[in-house]
Enzyme design. Sequence first.
Site, short mmCIF file in Angstrom:
data_model
loop_
_atom_site.label_atom_id
_atom_site.label_comp_id
_atom_site.label_asym_id
_atom_site.label_seq_id
_atom_site.Cartn_x
_atom_site.Cartn_y
_atom_site.Cartn_z
N ARG A 121 0.82 -1.24 0.00
CA ARG A 121 0.00 0.00 0.00
C ARG A 121 0.84 1.27 0.00
O ARG A 121 0.41 2.32 0.45
CB ARG A 121 -0.95 0.04 1.19
N LYS A 143 2.31 11.62 -11.05
CA LYS A 143 1.52 10.68 -11.84
C LYS A 143 2.34 9.42 -12.06
O LYS A 143 3.48 9.50 -12.54
CB LYS A 143 1.15 11.29 -13.20
N GLU A 185 8.92 19.82 -24.31
CA GLU A 185 8.24 20.16 -23.05
C GLU A 185 8.84 21.44 -22.45
O GLU A 185 8.12 22.24 -21.84
CB GLU A 185 8.37 19.02 -22.03
N LYS A 227 6.33 23.77 -13.12
CA LYS A 227 5.41 22.63 -12.95
C LYS A 227 5.02 22.47 -11.48
O LYS A 227 3.86 22.21 -11.17
CB LYS A 227 6.03 21.34 -13.49
N GLU A 237 -5.49 17.74 -11.11
CA GLU A 237 -5.88 18.12 -12.46
C GLU A 237 -7.38 18.36 -12.61
O GLU A 237 -8.05 17.72 -13.41
CB GLU A 237 -5.41 17.08 -13.47
N ARG A 241 -4.13 22.74 -13.64
CA ARG A 241 -3.13 21.78 -14.12
C ARG A 241 -3.30 21.46 -15.60
O ARG A 241 -2.35 21.02 -16.26
CB ARG A 241 -3.18 20.50 -13.26
N ASN A 245 -1.17 20.64 -20.35
CA ASN A 245 -1.50 19.84 -21.54
C ASN A 245 -1.41 20.64 -22.84
O ASN A 245 -1.84 20.17 -23.88
CB ASN A 245 -2.91 19.27 -21.41
N HIS A 248 -0.81 19.00 -26.14
CA HIS A 248 -0.93 17.56 -25.93
C HIS A 248 -2.19 16.93 -26.52
O HIS A 248 -2.21 15.74 -26.79
CB HIS A 248 -0.86 17.23 -24.43
N HIS A 252 -1.22 13.98 -28.66
CA HIS A 252 -1.59 12.59 -28.39
C HIS A 252 -2.18 11.93 -29.64
O HIS A 252 -1.94 10.75 -29.90
CB HIS A 252 -2.61 12.51 -27.25
N HIS A 265 6.96 11.23 -28.04
CA HIS A 265 6.04 12.13 -27.34
C HIS A 265 6.37 13.61 -27.60
O HIS A 265 5.51 14.40 -27.95
CB HIS A 265 6.06 11.81 -25.84
ZN ZN Z 1 4.12 15.67 -22.27
#
Ligand code: ZN
Length: 360
Positions: A121, A143, A185, A227, A237, A241, A245, A248, A252, A265
Amino acid sequence: MVEVKVDLADHSYTIHILADGISQVGQLLKGLPLSGKALVVTDENVCPLYADKLTGSLAAAGFHPAVIAVPPGESSKSLATADMLYTQAITLGLDRKSPIIALGGGVVGDLAGFVAATYLRGVPFIQVPTTLLAQVDSSVGGKTAVNHSLGKNLIGAFYQPGLVVIDPLALSTLPERELKAGLAEVVKYGVIADNTFFRYLNDRAGAILARDPATLAEIIGRCCKIKADVVAQDERETSLRMILNFGHTIGHAVEAVGGYSEYNHGEAVAVGMHAAALISQSLGLCSSEDVIELKQLLNRMGLPLAAPGYRPGELFSYLVRDKKVISGKINWVLMTGIGQVKISREVTEVTVRAALEQVI
Ligand code: ZN
Ligand code: ADP
């Protein structure tokens, strides 16, 4: 040495950016309440380059580290690999205070973070990111995830590290294409939050591409700070936040249409930022000069502005499948100038398609 403090609601930690930081991880861990056993998760490319340095430093600080190197690449971000790591952790007798240390790029960080979040946990998690992308992006924000056969990053948790150590010297061995991916980025941070930083990147592009360690340390520190500030205000988010993106949504789609192999990416995000800038311009939110400046900087960093040969219809169909779409509407992050963005859910399909036409 640059230090960035990440202050979250119920947890705070420090990001140390320092030359040869990998050799100092053991020392930096000394103050934390940890037991002697440690598990270093790395990949087969990074292992021969930096694992000895890290384990040497851990041993000198009284830890007993074990190292597991997974195959490089996205396929290691799986529940099967996580399961293998659980087995190792149990066999090695790791307890609640045994740190799991990620040494590698985003793949290793996401995987090791997910295992750290779930084994017993949750056990202490330490990040030692070795790609520029991981240093400026995935090492801040908590994340963690593995992929599912039906989609990327679908299984995961928010889980904050106890410490992050960033060694700009580790970037000396990074393949050129990976360095540039990270720079996408970096440029993003300039666009969303800091006009002065954007200009600094323009001025220092030569030193950055030549991997001057002091310049790299400076830009990594600035990106982590931006960040960290955003994440501190919106850990889960729900609103602010989302500005991270920028580029993105379409990025994506570019990655997906290329089967996650044609564009990496960062390259896909570069194309996505260009498209988002065009949408912003067509809505009158920013000037054509802003768009030109962004294009010039991306060019200078050796990043693509377009994905030639892709079909707008195909890209568009991926947009609506993105998991950030809420009740059928996309949250668009749009430029209102260099250094400022806003979120809009009111962008028409016609506007999006017109921008897509210009990036193929
Ligand atoms: Zn990214
Ligand atoms: P990302 O951080 O871009 O998500 P990955 O974890 O997939 O990336 O790493 C990208 C590639 O770079 C992998 O093949 C990895 O083994 C390799 N790599 C990571 N860090 C270094 C480094 N410092 N030197 C050389 N290769 C590295």
